[in-house]
Design an enzyme around this catalytic site. Structure first.
Site, PDB file in Angstrom:
ATOM      1  N   ASN A 181      48.152  34.176  46.851  1.00 53.87           N
ATOM      2  CA  ASN A 181      47.390  35.313  46.340  1.00 53.87           C
ATOM      3  C   ASN A 181      47.081  36.213  47.533  1.00 53.87           C
ATOM      4  O   ASN A 181      46.226  35.889  48.349  1.00 53.87           O
ATOM      5  CB  ASN A 181      46.098  34.783  45.685  1.00 53.87           C
ATOM      6  CG  ASN A 181      45.157  35.904  45.267  1.00 53.87           C
ATOM      7  OD1 ASN A 181      45.535  37.074  45.256  1.00 53.87           O
ATOM      8  ND2 ASN A 181      43.934  35.536  44.916  1.00 53.87           N
ATOM      9  N   LYS A 211      45.773  39.041  47.573  1.00 54.44           N
ATOM     10  CA  LYS A 211      44.567  39.867  47.370  1.00 54.44           C
ATOM     11  C   LYS A 211      44.832  41.315  47.803  1.00 54.44           C
ATOM     12  O   LYS A 211      45.958  41.772  47.715  1.00 54.44           O
ATOM     13  CB  LYS A 211      43.363  39.235  48.087  1.00 54.44           C
ATOM     14  CG  LYS A 211      43.163  37.769  47.698  1.00 54.44           C
ATOM     15  CD  LYS A 211      41.836  37.201  48.120  1.00 54.44           C
ATOM     16  CE  LYS A 211      41.756  35.737  47.666  1.00 54.44           C
ATOM     17  NZ  LYS A 211      40.458  35.123  47.934  1.00 54.44           N
ATOM     18  N   HIS A 224      40.096  35.204  38.158  1.00 52.53           N
ATOM     19  CA  HIS A 224      39.745  34.844  39.540  1.00 52.53           C
ATOM     20  C   HIS A 224      38.252  35.097  39.741  1.00 52.53           C
ATOM     21  O   HIS A 224      37.699  36.056  39.209  1.00 52.53           O
ATOM     22  CB  HIS A 224      40.577  35.666  40.528  1.00 52.53           C
ATOM     23  CG  HIS A 224      40.451  35.159  41.931  1.00 52.53           C
ATOM     24  ND1 HIS A 224      39.358  35.428  42.710  1.00 52.53           N
ATOM     25  CD2 HIS A 224      41.276  34.369  42.674  1.00 52.53           C
ATOM     26  CE1 HIS A 224      39.511  34.823  43.881  1.00 52.53           C
ATOM     27  NE2 HIS A 224      40.669  34.176  43.889  1.00 52.53           N
ATOM     28  N   GLU A 244      36.656  36.389  42.045  1.00 54.73           N
ATOM     29  CA  GLU A 244      36.344  37.739  42.555  1.00 54.73           C
ATOM     30  C   GLU A 244      36.343  38.757  41.411  1.00 54.73           C
ATOM     31  O   GLU A 244      35.556  39.701  41.399  1.00 54.73           O
ATOM     32  CB  GLU A 244      37.354  38.120  43.653  1.00 54.73           C
ATOM     33  CG  GLU A 244      37.089  37.336  44.935  1.00 54.73           C
ATOM     34  CD  GLU A 244      38.311  37.079  45.805  1.00 54.73           C
ATOM     35  OE1 GLU A 244      39.344  37.740  45.622  1.00 54.73           O
ATOM     36  OE2 GLU A 244      38.222  36.191  46.679  1.00 54.73           O
ATOM     37  N   GLU A 275      39.222  26.604  41.433  1.00 55.27           N
ATOM     38  CA  GLU A 275      38.814  27.179  42.712  1.00 55.27           C
ATOM     39  C   GLU A 275      37.289  27.188  42.805  1.00 55.27           C
ATOM     40  O   GLU A 275      36.642  28.105  42.282  1.00 55.27           O
ATOM     41  CB  GLU A 275      39.322  28.612  42.840  1.00 55.27           C
ATOM     42  CG  GLU A 275      40.824  28.735  42.812  1.00 55.27           C
ATOM     43  CD  GLU A 275      41.292  30.031  43.456  1.00 55.27           C
ATOM     44  OE1 GLU A 275      42.113  29.958  44.376  1.00 55.27           O
ATOM     45  OE2 GLU A 275      40.814  31.101  43.063  1.00 55.27           O
ATOM     46  N   GLY A 296      37.727  31.454  50.748  1.00 51.90           N
ATOM     47  CA  GLY A 296      37.597  32.319  51.917  1.00 51.90           C
ATOM     48  C   GLY A 296      36.500  31.896  52.874  1.00 51.90           C
ATOM     49  O   GLY A 296      36.120  32.631  53.776  1.00 51.90           O
ATOM     50  N   SER A 352      40.441  27.796  50.483  1.00 43.45           N
ATOM     51  CA  SER A 352      40.672  27.440  51.898  1.00 43.45           C
ATOM     52  C   SER A 352      41.780  26.393  52.082  1.00 43.45           C
ATOM     53  O   SER A 352      41.702  25.557  52.979  1.00 43.45           O
ATOM     54  CB  SER A 352      39.376  26.987  52.568  1.00 43.45           C
ATOM     55  OG  SER A 352      38.406  28.041  52.538  1.00 43.45           O
TER      56      SER A 352
END
Ligand code: PGA
Length: 254
Positions: free
Chosen positions: A9, A11, A99, A101, A171, A177, A216
């Site tokens: 991904n 991003k 996701h 985010e 996730e 991250g 991560s």
């Protein structure tokens, strides 16, 4: 035996130059690995989708979308959006939905995520349904309930028959991250709970579905994650921007 799936991904990263270089490095790197039981996918920013599809043509790496329009399947007056049909016409085979985010910054609800799943399926694109608990939810002991609830919410809308064509990515929000990976045991526990949740609808679907871990993931921790029974691959963010690192992760899944 479930195949392993590694999805990068990217991003909102990259320039025309860096994306070209990354795709070229991946194309030779992944080709050299001659992967047998692993599928590799990259999800570039949509502005680069067409270029990356072209750069990776003839390789085994597939291209996916990071997001898709919920309001319409094909086209319409939805400024700034990209439809499932548009991604399909470019040759995308996978699409991320839900996701954390997107859920956090764009207020995506389970209902919106379910609609996006349905649009992708209608265009023969495999939805990669991202689920995961926040740190507060984990600390409160609610991780399994939260994640199972996110999965069930989608099944209730699209139906278990359609869910057979969905990939789930677990996730934990606190691991994205942050450099903080869930331990293989923590991840396995949630993956098993997801499979159990799906088995409540249909045991064959539960057994066949791929459940990826994300948060991560890097070359150094991939193998121990993939050794767990219910971890069928990874959704990789930061480390997917480095071709060498991505290749190490793919290799670890063989
Ligand atoms: P990360 O991101 O690997 O950088 O933690 C994973 C993701 O958000 O998909």
């Amino acid at each position: 035996m479930r195949r392993k799936l590694i999805i990068g991904n990217w991003k909102m990263n990259g320039s025309p130059q860096s994306v070209t270089a990354l795709a070229e490095d991946l194309s030779s790197g992944v080709n050299n690995l001659m992967l047998g039981s692993v599928d590799a996918v990259v999800c570039p920013p949509s502005v680069y989708t067409a270029a990356v599809v072209e750069l990776l043509a003839g390789t085994s790496i597939q291209v996916g979308a990071q997001n898709v329009c919920a309001e319409a399947l094909e086209s319409g007056a939805f400024t700034g959006e990209v439809s499932a049909q548009m991604f399909a016409q470019l040759g995308c085979k996978f699409g991320l939905v839900g996701h954390s985010e997107r859920r956090e910054y764009y207020g995506e609800s389970d209902a919106v995520v379910a609609t996006k799943c349905a649009h992708l399926l209608a265009q023969n694109i495999t939805p990669v349904l991202c689920v995961g608990e926040s740190l507060a939810q984990r600390d409160a002991g609610d991780a399994l309930d939260v994640v199972s609830g996110q999965v069930a919410a989608i099944i209730e809308v699209i139906g278990i028959a359609q869910f057979l064509s969905v990939v789930v990515a677990y996730e934990p929000v606190w691991a994205i991250g942050t450099g903080r990976t869930a331990s293989p045991q923590q991840a396995q526990e949630v993956h098993a709970a997801i499979r159990q949740c799906v088995a409540g609808y249909d045991s064959v679907t539960a057994e066949r579905m791929q459940i990826l871990y994300g948060g991560s993931v890097k070359g150094a921790n991939a193998a121990e994650l993939f050794a767990m029974e219910d971890i069928d691959g990874a959704l990789v963010g930061g480390a997917a921007l480095d071709a060498e690192e991505f290749c190490v992760i793919c290799k670890s899944a063989e």
